[in-house]
Design a protein around this motif. Structure first.
Motif, mmCIF file in Angstrom:
data_model
loop_
_atom_site.group_PDB
_atom_site.id
_atom_site.type_symbol
_atom_site.label_atom_id
_atom_site.label_comp_id
_atom_site.label_asym_id
_atom_site.label_seq_id
_atom_site.Cartn_x
_atom_site.Cartn_y
_atom_site.Cartn_z
ATOM 1 N N LEU A 16 0.822 -1.205 0.000
ATOM 2 C CA LEU A 16 0.000 0.000 0.000
ATOM 3 C C LEU A 16 0.859 1.259 0.000
ATOM 4 C CD1 LEU A 16 -2.655 -1.075 2.652
ATOM 5 C CD2 LEU A 16 -2.811 -1.237 0.160
ATOM 6 N N ASP A 17 0.301 2.333 -0.520
ATOM 7 C CA ASP A 17 0.938 3.633 -0.518
ATOM 8 C C ASP A 17 1.325 4.025 0.908
ATOM 9 O OD1 ASP A 17 1.391 6.325 -1.994
ATOM 10 O OD2 ASP A 17 0.139 6.857 -0.252
ATOM 11 N N VAL A 18 2.448 4.673 1.082
ATOM 12 C CA VAL A 18 2.968 5.034 2.396
ATOM 13 C C VAL A 18 1.967 5.888 3.178
ATOM 14 C CG1 VAL A 18 4.814 6.264 3.628
ATOM 15 C CG2 VAL A 18 5.365 4.800 1.679
ATOM 16 N N ASP A 19 1.321 6.852 2.525
ATOM 17 C CA ASP A 19 0.339 7.691 3.223
ATOM 18 C C ASP A 19 -0.848 6.864 3.714
ATOM 19 O OD1 ASP A 19 1.806 10.048 2.947
ATOM 20 O OD2 ASP A 19 0.861 10.545 1.030
ATOM 21 N N LEU A 20 -1.277 5.919 2.920
ATOM 22 C CA LEU A 20 -2.367 5.042 3.337
ATOM 23 C C LEU A 20 -1.926 4.150 4.496
ATOM 24 C CD1 LEU A 20 -5.237 4.040 2.940
ATOM 25 C CD2 LEU A 20 -4.389 2.511 1.143
ATOM 26 N N GLN A 21 -0.697 3.679 4.446
ATOM 27 C CA GLN A 21 -0.163 2.885 5.558
ATOM 28 C C GLN A 21 -0.196 3.679 6.861
ATOM 29 O OE1 GLN A 21 3.589 0.843 4.998
ATOM 30 N NE2 GLN A 21 3.256 0.761 2.781
ATOM 31 N N LYS A 22 0.189 4.937 6.786
ATOM 32 C CA LYS A 22 0.191 5.787 7.987
ATOM 33 C C LYS A 22 -1.216 5.934 8.561
ATOM 34 C CE LYS A 22 4.283 8.429 6.695
ATOM 35 N NZ LYS A 22 4.789 9.714 6.190
ATOM 36 N N GLN A 23 -2.208 6.018 7.704
ATOM 37 C CA GLN A 23 -3.592 6.139 8.159
ATOM 38 C C GLN A 23 -4.103 4.836 8.775
ATOM 39 O OE1 GLN A 23 -6.257 7.954 5.181
ATOM 40 N NE2 GLN A 23 -4.395 8.615 4.129
ATOM 41 N N LEU A 24 -3.715 3.722 8.187
ATOM 42 C CA LEU A 24 -4.207 2.416 8.641
ATOM 43 C C LEU A 24 -3.456 1.862 9.839
ATOM 44 C CD1 LEU A 24 -4.771 0.663 5.193
ATOM 45 C CD2 LEU A 24 -6.523 1.529 6.757
ATOM 46 N N TYR A 25 -2.198 2.238 9.991
ATOM 47 C CA TYR A 25 -1.358 1.635 11.020
ATOM 48 C C TYR A 25 -1.965 1.656 12.426
ATOM 49 C CZ TYR A 25 2.703 0.114 13.606
ATOM 50 O OH TYR A 25 3.539 -0.591 14.424
ATOM 51 N N PRO A 26 -2.503 2.770 12.895
ATOM 52 C CA PRO A 26 -3.068 2.767 14.258
ATOM 53 C C PRO A 26 -4.195 1.746 14.441
ATOM 54 C CG PRO A 26 -2.901 5.020 13.421
ATOM 55 C CD PRO A 26 -2.588 4.096 12.283
ATOM 56 N N HIS A 27 -4.891 1.436 13.379
ATOM 57 C CA HIS A 27 -5.996 0.480 13.446
ATOM 58 C C HIS A 27 -5.517 -0.969 13.350
ATOM 59 C CE1 HIS A 27 -8.715 3.868 13.022
ATOM 60 N NE2 HIS A 27 -7.982 4.263 11.998
ATOM 61 N N MET A 28 -4.323 -1.169 12.843
ATOM 62 C CA MET A 28 -3.825 -2.523 12.583
ATOM 63 C C MET A 28 -2.707 -2.975 13.526
ATOM 64 S SD MET A 28 -3.874 -2.383 8.423
ATOM 65 C CE MET A 28 -3.648 -4.127 8.194
ATOM 66 N N LYS A 29 -2.069 -2.043 14.213
ATOM 67 C CA LYS A 29 -0.876 -2.362 15.005
ATOM 68 C C LYS A 29 -1.136 -3.326 16.159
ATOM 69 C CE LYS A 29 -1.083 1.761 17.951
ATOM 70 N NZ LYS A 29 -1.519 1.102 19.169
#
Length: 179
Positions: A16-29
Motif C-alpha cells: 500500500l501507498d505510504v500515506d495510506l499505511q500511515k492512516q491504517l497503522y493505528p488500526h492494525m498495530k
C-alpha cells in the motif's frame, strides 16, 4: 503463519501507498493473526523463517482448531454467519489422487491420516464447510479438489474463487480507489 502484527506486516509488504499505511497503522498495530496451518511442502521455502505462529498437532487436530476458531469468532462477535477468505501464500498444486481427495469421504479420512497431499487451503476449506461457513479462495492453487466440492454440496455450503488475480499492483489500484 507469522506472529507479526498486521500494522508491521503491512509496512514490510510495501503493497500500500505510504500515506495510506500511515492512516491504517493505528488500526492494525494491535491486531495479531491467530496461529495457522503450515505445511512447508506447499509454499515457497523462503517463508520458513517467518513461520513462527503455527498450529501444532496432526492435520486433523489443526483442522479442529480452525473449526474452533471459526466458532469462537462467530460467538465472540455475535455473528449469524462467517465467511472465510483465503488470502495466504500461493501453494503448489496438490495432486488429485484416488482414495485421497477424490471424494468427500476419502478427503476426511485423508485428513485424519495426515496424508501429504492435503494442502493448508484445503484443510481451511474443509473446516469452513463443516462449520457451515462460506469459503472464498483468493489464490490460484487447486484448493477445490473433488472431495472439497462434494463435501460442500453435501453440507449445502458455498465455496467460491479460483484466484483473485490480485497482485500487488492490482491491490494498490483497487484499495486506493475505495479507501
Amino acid at each position: 503463519i507469522s506472529s507479526m502484527n498486521l500494522g508491521d506486516a503491512m509496512k514490510r509488504s510495501k503493497v500500500l501507498d505510504v500515506d495510506l499505511q500511515k492512516q491504517l497503522y493505528p488500526h492494525m498495530k494491535d491486531m495479531v493473526p491467530l496461529p495457522s496451518v503450515y505445511f512447508p511442502d506447499f509454499i515457497a521455502a523462503n517463508q520458513g523463517e517467518r513461520a513462527d505462529n503455527v498450529l501444532k498437532g496432526s492435520k486433523q487436530e489443526q483442522m479442529e482448531q480452525i473449526r474452533k476458531d471459526i466458532r469462537d469468532f462467530k460467538a465472540n462477535n455475535c455473528l449469524d454467519d462467517v465467511i472465510v477468505l483465503w488470502t495466504a501464500n500461493t501453494e503448489r498444486f496438490a495432486s488429485v489422487e484416488e482414495g485421497i481427495n477424490d471424494t468427500a469421504e476419502n478427503l476426511l479420512e485423508s485428513i485424519k491420516r495426515g496424508e501429504a497431499e492435503i494442502s493448508p487451503s484445503t484443510v481451511f476449506a474443509v473446516a469452513s464447510i463443516l462449520e457451515g461457513s462460506l469459503y472464498i479462495n483468493g489464490s490460484p492453487q487447486n484448493t477445490f479438489v473433488p472431495g472439497v466440492l462434494e463435501l460442500a454440496r453435501q453440507h449445502k455450503v458455498f465455496v467460491a474463487g479460483d484466484d483473485f488475480k490480485s497482485g500487488q499492483t492490482k491491490m494498490k489500484s483497487v484499495l486506493t480507489d475505495f479507501l
